[in-house]
Scaffold this motif. Structure first.
Motif, mmCIF file in Angstrom:
data_model
loop_
_atom_site.group_PDB
_atom_site.id
_atom_site.type_symbol
_atom_site.label_atom_id
_atom_site.label_comp_id
_atom_site.label_asym_id
_atom_site.label_seq_id
_atom_site.Cartn_x
_atom_site.Cartn_y
_atom_site.Cartn_z
ATOM 1 N N GLU A 1 0.747 -1.135 -0.180
ATOM 2 C CA GLU A 1 0.081 0.040 -0.187
ATOM 3 C C GLU A 1 1.044 1.458 -0.128
ATOM 4 O OE1 GLU A 1 -2.250 -0.428 3.498
ATOM 5 O OE2 GLU A 1 -3.638 -2.253 2.154
ATOM 6 N N GLN A 2 2.056 1.358 0.809
ATOM 7 C CA GLN A 2 2.965 2.113 0.161
ATOM 8 C C GLN A 2 3.854 2.994 0.041
ATOM 9 O OE1 GLN A 2 4.735 0.961 4.686
ATOM 10 N NE2 GLN A 2 3.185 2.436 5.680
ATOM 11 N N GLN A 3 3.971 1.854 -0.932
ATOM 12 C CA GLN A 3 5.370 2.039 -2.115
ATOM 13 C C GLN A 3 5.111 1.429 -3.735
ATOM 14 O OE1 GLN A 3 8.465 3.146 -1.401
ATOM 15 N NE2 GLN A 3 6.889 3.201 0.458
ATOM 16 N N GLY A 4 5.199 1.989 -4.360
ATOM 17 C CA GLY A 4 4.939 2.394 -5.649
ATOM 18 C C GLY A 4 5.974 0.698 -6.578
ATOM 19 N N GLU A 5 4.705 -0.071 -7.090
ATOM 20 C CA GLU A 5 4.362 -1.124 -7.697
ATOM 21 C C GLU A 5 6.281 -1.185 -8.619
ATOM 22 O OE1 GLU A 5 1.369 -2.338 -10.811
ATOM 23 O OE2 GLU A 5 0.166 -2.260 -9.228
ATOM 24 N N GLU A 6 6.828 -0.105 -9.230
ATOM 25 C CA GLU A 6 8.791 0.242 -9.358
ATOM 26 C C GLU A 6 9.472 -0.757 -8.984
ATOM 27 O OE1 GLU A 6 8.794 0.033 -12.951
ATOM 28 O OE2 GLU A 6 6.581 0.515 -13.327
ATOM 29 N N LEU A 7 9.124 -0.531 -7.432
ATOM 30 C CA LEU A 7 9.648 -0.995 -6.043
ATOM 31 C C LEU A 7 9.644 -2.415 -5.815
ATOM 32 C CD1 LEU A 7 11.988 -0.248 -3.768
ATOM 33 C CD2 LEU A 7 10.486 0.664 -2.870
ATOM 34 N N ILE A 8 8.371 -2.807 -5.355
ATOM 35 C CA ILE A 8 7.846 -3.725 -4.604
ATOM 36 C C ILE A 8 7.798 -5.243 -5.540
ATOM 37 C CG2 ILE A 8 7.099 -2.966 -2.993
ATOM 38 C CD1 ILE A 8 3.996 -3.447 -4.361
ATOM 39 N N LEU A 9 7.042 -5.447 -6.780
ATOM 40 C CA LEU A 9 7.362 -5.658 -7.908
ATOM 41 C C LEU A 9 8.983 -5.928 -9.344
ATOM 42 C CD1 LEU A 9 3.541 -5.497 -8.745
ATOM 43 C CD2 LEU A 9 4.551 -6.880 -6.788
ATOM 44 N N SER A 10 10.286 -5.867 -8.339
ATOM 45 C CA SER A 10 11.187 -5.824 -9.254
ATOM 46 C C SER A 10 11.305 -6.430 -10.125
ATOM 47 C CB SER A 10 12.366 -5.023 -8.367
ATOM 48 O OG SER A 10 12.152 -5.071 -7.723
ATOM 49 N N SER A 11 10.931 -8.172 -9.462
ATOM 50 C CA SER A 11 11.114 -9.286 -10.018
ATOM 51 C C SER A 11 10.356 -10.737 -10.286
ATOM 52 C CB SER A 11 11.857 -10.281 -9.002
ATOM 53 O OG SER A 11 11.819 -10.208 -7.656
ATOM 54 N N PRO A 12 10.496 -11.382 -10.893
ATOM 55 C CA PRO A 12 9.585 -12.584 -10.839
ATOM 56 C C PRO A 12 8.860 -13.369 -9.056
ATOM 57 C CG PRO A 12 10.595 -12.937 -12.125
ATOM 58 C CD PRO A 12 11.446 -11.928 -11.954
ATOM 59 N N GLN A 13 10.178 -12.961 -8.400
ATOM 60 C CA GLN A 13 10.172 -13.774 -7.441
ATOM 61 C C GLN A 13 8.885 -12.637 -6.111
ATOM 62 O OE1 GLN A 13 12.120 -12.116 -4.165
ATOM 63 N NE2 GLN A 13 11.533 -14.105 -3.040
ATOM 64 N N LEU A 14 9.533 -12.183 -6.548
ATOM 65 C CA LEU A 14 8.695 -10.503 -5.713
ATOM 66 C C LEU A 14 7.056 -10.873 -5.988
ATOM 67 C CD1 LEU A 14 11.366 -7.245 -5.557
ATOM 68 C CD2 LEU A 14 10.614 -8.834 -3.386
ATOM 69 N N VAL A 15 6.480 -10.694 -7.386
ATOM 70 C CA VAL A 15 5.748 -10.827 -7.561
ATOM 71 C C VAL A 15 4.597 -11.579 -7.286
ATOM 72 C CG1 VAL A 15 4.146 -11.138 -10.355
ATOM 73 C CG2 VAL A 15 5.899 -9.595 -9.645
ATOM 74 N N GLY A 16 5.780 -12.754 -7.126
ATOM 75 C CA GLY A 16 4.817 -13.888 -6.704
ATOM 76 C C GLY A 16 4.409 -14.351 -5.109
#
Length: 853
Positions: free
Chosen positions: A376-391
Motif C-alpha cells: 500500500e505504501q510503495q510503488g509497484e516499480e519498487l516492490i514488483l521488480s522480479s518474478p519472485q517478488l510478484v509471486g
C-alpha cells in the motif's frame, strides 16, 4: 501493597482487601493446601501479589497466629530487616541476627509470617540473611513472601526438601471468568464478552484490569480511551521507571518497541559487555519481561504494556529499529530483519531483504500484514521488480482475500518476458499458471483453474517443488468440492510425500489441513482432531511462531469439536483461531465468526448468533474481500438459524437467491473451505418449502439421489445429514412409520460418524420429533464415550504415562529426547485438557477415563 487496618480477632495491623476484590481460589487453594514451609509469590508490579497473600491470611486456621510485615519494596540493611522482623513477631526491640536465628529455630507456636513486597533492588547481603533465616527457622513458622524479584536464596535445596511452594507469575493473571464476575451490571453473556475483550487488551494483568473497570471503559469500541492510556503511563512512571536509572529506563523502552529480543541482540544494541547485563538487571527487577511465545531463548516485554509504549510518539525509535535490522540480517533471520527495516522506514532495504523470502515465510508471524502494508505504501516499480517478488506479493494478496489486487499483481509477470532461454520461459509461464490457477480457484472458476494447475504441473522443474505443492493442494481442494474423496486423497498423499521429502514443516501443516478436511468428510472427526493436535504441537517447536497456520488449525479443530458435541472446547478453539486470523489478516477469519454463531444458536441465543454473522460481514467488507468468499455461506448459515426459529419464508427467499449463484451456465464453485455448502443449501431449501405444504415427491427423490451419491463416495458426514433431513421431511409429511425408521438409521449414522452437531441442529428445528425415538443403548454408549474423552495427542499420552510412573520432568525429557521446556508445555496442555491443576490430579482423572489402560 494493600491498605492496613486493625483486626479485632488478630493481634496487630493486618491488610485490608478492596471492596472490589475478586477471589482467586484457583491460586489461594493450592497455597493453603501446601505443606511447604516457604510459599513464594514472585511477579511484576500490579499482579495482585499482596491481595493474594491477604486472601490466604484471612483463611488461616484459628489456632494459627498471623503476622503481616509490609516492606513496600524498600531497601533495608540486614540489621534493619532483623529489627522489623523482630517487631512484627513481637520480640524484644533490640535483637541481633544471632539471637533472631536462635529464636526462630526454637519457634513453637504455629505462625504464618507474611512478608509483603520484599526489597525490590538487588541486595546480596539482605538476600543472604533471608536465606539463613529460611534455612534454620522452625517448621512451626510458615513464611509467605510476596516480591517483584526472586531473592538470591538457596531455592533448589528448599524445593528438593519439599519445603518450597512457588506460584508462577503467569498464573496470577485474572481469567475471563474472574473478570466477568466483577461485571455485575451486565448480563451474563455481555459480561463474558466484555471480559474477553479486557483479557485481550490487558492480558489479565490485575492492575490493567482494575484500571479498565474503574474507568468504566466502553469495551464495545475498538479504540482505547486516552484516559486509560494516560493512567497506565502514570502508573508505570511511579511503579517502574521511578526505580530505574535513566540508562535502564531507556533500555526498557527500546525493548518494548521490539517484538522479541535476547542477550545477543541486547549486546548489539547497547554495547558489548553491557547489553546482556542491562537485560539481566531488568529481569531481576521484575520489569515485565517474559518468555516470547514460550521460547527458551527469546524474550518480550509484556504485550499490553509494549503496545502502549509503541503508540507513543518516539522519534528515536527509527535508529534502534535500524540497528536491530542489522543484527537480524547478520543472523540471516530475514523475516525479523524485514520487519525492523519497515519500522525504521527503510523501504528499499526492506524490499532488498525480500529476495530471501519464500512462500513459507507468508505463514510466519505477521509477514502477510507487513507485505500488505508495504504494497500500500510503495510503488509497484519498487516492490514488483522480479518474478519472485510478484509471486510473494500475489501470495499475500490471495491469502488476505484481495483478489482484484492479486490479479493486477499477477499481470506484472508479463514484464519479465521474454526470458534468456526457452526453458526459463517455460518455467516462468508455469509459475504464472500456478498463480492464475489459485486466483481462479478462489474466485470459484473450477474448470479453468484445474487446467492451469495441470498445465503448470506438466512443466514445473523439480527444483520448483513449492509451486508444485501449491498446484497439488489446489487440485486436492477441487476434488473435495466435486465429492471425489478418493481423488483428493491421492493428490494429498502425493503432496505430503513431496513436502516431507523437502522437510517443509509449513507445507506439511497446510497439507495436513487438507487431510483433516478429508477425514472430516469421511466422518472421522476424532482422527482428524488427533492429526491436527499433533501437527499443531509439532509446529509450536518451530523457532518462529507460525501464527496464520496455527489460526487455521484452531478453526478447523473448533469445527471438529463442534461436530462431536464438545461445545466448550469448540468455543476456546474458535476464539483462539479467530484471534490468530485477525492478527494475520487471513480471510478464513470468517469461519471463526461462523463457529461462534453456531455455538450461540445451539444455546438458542439467536440474537448473539446473528450479531456474530453481522460482525463477520462487516469485517469482510472493511477488508475489501469479494462477496463470493462470504456471501453464500453467511446466507446459508443465516437460513439455518431462520429454520430453527420457524421463519421459513426468510430462509426460502435467501436460499433460492443464493442457489442460483451456484447453478446454471454462469455458476461458480463454492469457496474451498465450504465443501458441503451447495448440498446444504439444497436440503435447507427443500426443508423451508416443505414446512406447511404437501411433500413434493421430487424433493424426496432429489435428497435420496444426493444421499446415494454421498454414500457411494464415502462422504459419511453428508450422508448422515441427508439421512436426518429425509427423516424430517417424512415426519413433516405425516408418514410417521417411515420417518421413525429413517430417523433411527440417521441416529445410528450420527453415532458411528460423530455427527453430534447434525443431531443438535435437528433438535433445534424439530425437538418434538426426537422425543419419540431413543438411540439404541450400544450406539448411545459409544456415542457418549467418544464425545466425552479428552483428545490427548500421542506425545501427551506418553508424557502422562511417564508422569504416572513417577518420572520427574527432567527424566521425561531424557527418556523422550526432548527439552525440559517442551515437557513442561506438554504437562500444562494435559492439565488444561483434563481440567485439572496438578500432576497427581491429571493421573487420577486419566485413570478414571481409561486413558492409561
Amino acid at each position: 501493597m494493600t491498605a492496613m487496618t486493625p483486626c479485632l480477632d488478630r493481634r496487630g495491623f493486618l491488610p485490608r482487601l478492596s471492596s472490589h476484590h475478586q477471589s482467586r481460589t484457583r491460586l489461594s487453594a493450592p497455597l493453603l493446601e501446601s505443606v511447604a514451609r516457604v510459599r513464594l509469590v514472585c511477579a511484576p508490579a500490579g499482579s495482585g501479589k499482596s491481595a493474594l497473600l491477604a486472601e490466604c491470611l484471612f483463611q488461616a486456621p484459628p489456632a494459627c497466629e498471623v503476622r503481616w510485615l509490609p516492606l513496600a519494596g524498600a531497601t533495608l540493611s540486614p540489621a534493619d530487616f532483623c529489627q522489623r522482623l523482630a517487631q512484627t513477631l513481637g520480640l524484644p526491640e533490640r535483637v541481633d541476627e544471632a539471637r533472631l536465628i536462635a529464636t526462630l529455630a526454637r519457634w513453637a507456636e504455629p505462625t504464618w509470617l507474611f512478608i509483603d513486597d520484599y526489597c525490590r533492588l538487588p541486595d546480596p547481603a539482605l538476600d543472604a540473611l533471608l536465606d539463613r533465616l529460611l534455612a534454620v527457622s522452625s517448621p512451626a513458622l510458615t513464611w509467605w513472601i510476596g516480591t517483584r524479584r526472586r531473592p538470591q536464596c538457596n531455592w533448589p535445596r528448599l524445593l528438593l526438601d519439599d519445603e518450597l511452594y512457588e506460584s508462577e507469575s503467569a498464573t496470577l493473571a485474572l481469567s475471563q471468568d474472574e473478570i466477568a464476575c466483577a461485571l455485575t451490571h451486565l448480563t451474563a453473556e455481555q459480561a463474558h464478552s466484555v471480559a474477553g475483550r479486557i483479557v485481550q487488551r490487558t492480558g489479565g494483568w490485575c492492575a490493567g484490569v482494575r484500571m479498565a473497570l474503574l474507568q468504566k471503559c466502553d469495551w464495545t469500541q475498538s479504540l482505547q480511551p486516552q484516559q486509560r492510556v494516560d493512567t497506565l503511563l502514570d502508573y508505570l512512571q511511579h511503579e517502574l521507571f521511578s526505580s530505574l536509572t535513566p540508562e535502564l529506563a531507556e533500555a526498557w523502552r527500546v525493548l518494548a518497541h521490539l517484538p522479541r529480543f535476547n542477550a545477543e541482540l541486547c549486546e548489539h544494541l547497547f554495547g558489548a559487555g553491557e547489553g546482556a547485563q542491562l537485560l539481566r538487571t531488568l529481569q531481576t527487577l521484575g520489569c515485565f519481561i517474559e518468555p516470547w511465545h514460550e521460547s527458551a531463548e527469546w524474550l518480550q516485554v509484556f504485550p499490553p504494556l509494549a503496545q502502549v509504549m509503541r503508540e507513543e510518539q518516539w522519534p528515536a525509535s527509527r535508529s534502534w529499529h535500524r540497528r536491530a535490522c542489522q543484527f537480524f540480517t547478520v543472523g540471516k533471520d530475514w523475516r525479523s530483519a524485514f520487519e525492523q527495516a519497515l519500522l525504521a522506514e527503510e523501504f528499499e532495504v526492506a524490499v532488498s531483504l525480500l529476495q530471501h523470502f519464500s512462500f513459507e515465510h507468508l505463514f510466519e508471524e505477521q509477514t502477510v500484514v507487513l507485505l500488505l502494508q508495504l504494497h500500500e505504501q510503495q510503488g509497484e516499480e519498487l516492490i514488483l521488480s522480479s518474478p519472485q517478488l510478484v509471486g510473494l506479493f500475489t501470495g499475500a494478496l490471495l491469502f488476505a482475500g484481495r483478489f482484484e489486487q492479486a490479479e493486477q499483481c499477477i499481470a506484472h509477470m508479463t514484464r519479465f518476458l521474454p526470458q534468456p532461454s526457452a526453458q526459463s520461459e517455460r518455467q516462468l509461464i508455469a509459475r504464472w499458471q500456478a498463480q492464475q490457477g489459485w486466483l481462479l480457484h478462489l474466485q470459484g472458476q473450477m474448470q479453468p483453474a484445474q487446467e492451469h494447475f495441470q498445465q503448470a504441473l506438466a512443466e514445473l522443474a523439480p527444483e520448483t517443488w513449492p509451486t508444485r505443492l501449491l498446484c497439488l493442494s489446489g487440485l486436492t481442494q477441487q476434488a473435495f468440492l466435486r465429492g471425489e474423496l478418493d481423488v483428493a486423497q491421492a493428490f494429498n498423499r502425493q503432496a505430503l510425500c513431496l513436502a516431507r521429502a523437502h522437510d517443509s514443516l509449513v507445507f506439511e501443516g497446510l497439507l495436513e489441513l487438507d487431510h483433516a478436511h478429508l477425514l472430516e468428510q469421511r466422518g472421522a472427526s476424532a482422527r482428524a482432531e488427533a492429526l491436527l493436535s499433533n501437527m499443531d504441537e509439532l509446529l509450536r517447536e518451530h523457532t518462529v511462531r507460525l501464527t496464520p497456520l496455527h489460526g487455521r488449525i484452531a478453526l478447523l479443530r473448533g469445527r471438529l469439536a463442534l461436530n462431536q458435541g464438545l461445545d466448550e472446547r469448540a468455543a476456546a478453539l474458535f476464539q483462539s483461531g479467530l484471534n490468530d486470523c485477525l492478527r494475520s489478516h487471513d480471510k478464513r477469519v470468517l469461519y471463526g465468526y461462523l463457529g461462534q454463531a453456531q455455538l450461540a444458536a445451539n444455546q438458542r441465543d439467536f440474537e448473539l448468533a446473528f450479531n456474530r454473522l453481522r460482525a463477520a460481514e462487516r469485517l469482510m467488507q472493511q477488508r475489501q474481500i469479494p462477496d463470493t468468499v462470504y456471501r453464500g455461506v453467511l446466507l446459508q448459515v443465516s437460513s439455518h438459524f431462520w429454520l430453527q426459529q420457524q421463519r421459513q419464508d426468510l430462509a426460502c427467499e435467501a436460499l433460492s437467491r443464493v442457489l442460483r449463484h451456484y447453478q446454471g451456465a454462469q455458476a461458480v464453485q463454492a469457496p474451498p473451505a465450504t465443501v458441503l455448502l451447495i448440498p446444504r443449501i439444497e436440503y435447507l431449501l427443500i426443508l423451508a418449502r416443505a414446512a406447511g405444504s404437501p411433500m413434493d415427491a421430487e424433493h424426496l427423490a432429489q435428497l435420496q439421489r444426493r444421499m446415494n451419491q454421498a454414500q457411494s463416495s464415502a462422504m459419511n458426514a453428508l450422508h448422515t445429514e441427508l439421512q436426518l433431513v429425509i427423516a424430517e421431511l417424512l415426519w413433516l409429511a405425516g408418514r410417521k412409520d417411515e420417518a421413525d425408521k429413517a430417523l433411527r438409521q440417521g441416529l445410528r449414522l450420527a453415532a458411528d460418524f460423530q455427527c453430534r452437531q447434525a443431531l443438535q441442529e435437528l433438535s433445534l428445528r424439530r425437538a418434538e420429533m426426537l422425543q419419540t425415538v431413543a438411540l439404541p443403548s450400544a450406539h448411545h454408549a459409544d456415542f457418549e464415550n467418544s464425545a466425552s474423552l479428552p483428545l490427548l495427542s500421542q506425545r501427551e499420552l506418553k508424557v502422562l504415562k511417564l508422569i504416572a510412573l513417577g518420572y520427574s520432568n527432567q527424566q521425561i525429557a531424557d527418556e523422550m529426547f526432548i527439552s525440559l521446556h517442551t515437557v513442561k508445555t506438554h504437562a500444562r496442555r494435559i492439565n488444561v485438557k483434563l481440567c485439572v491443576e496438578r500432576r497427581t490430579q491429571a493421573v487420577a482423572k486419566a485413570k478414571l477415563l481409561g486413558l492409561l489402560s
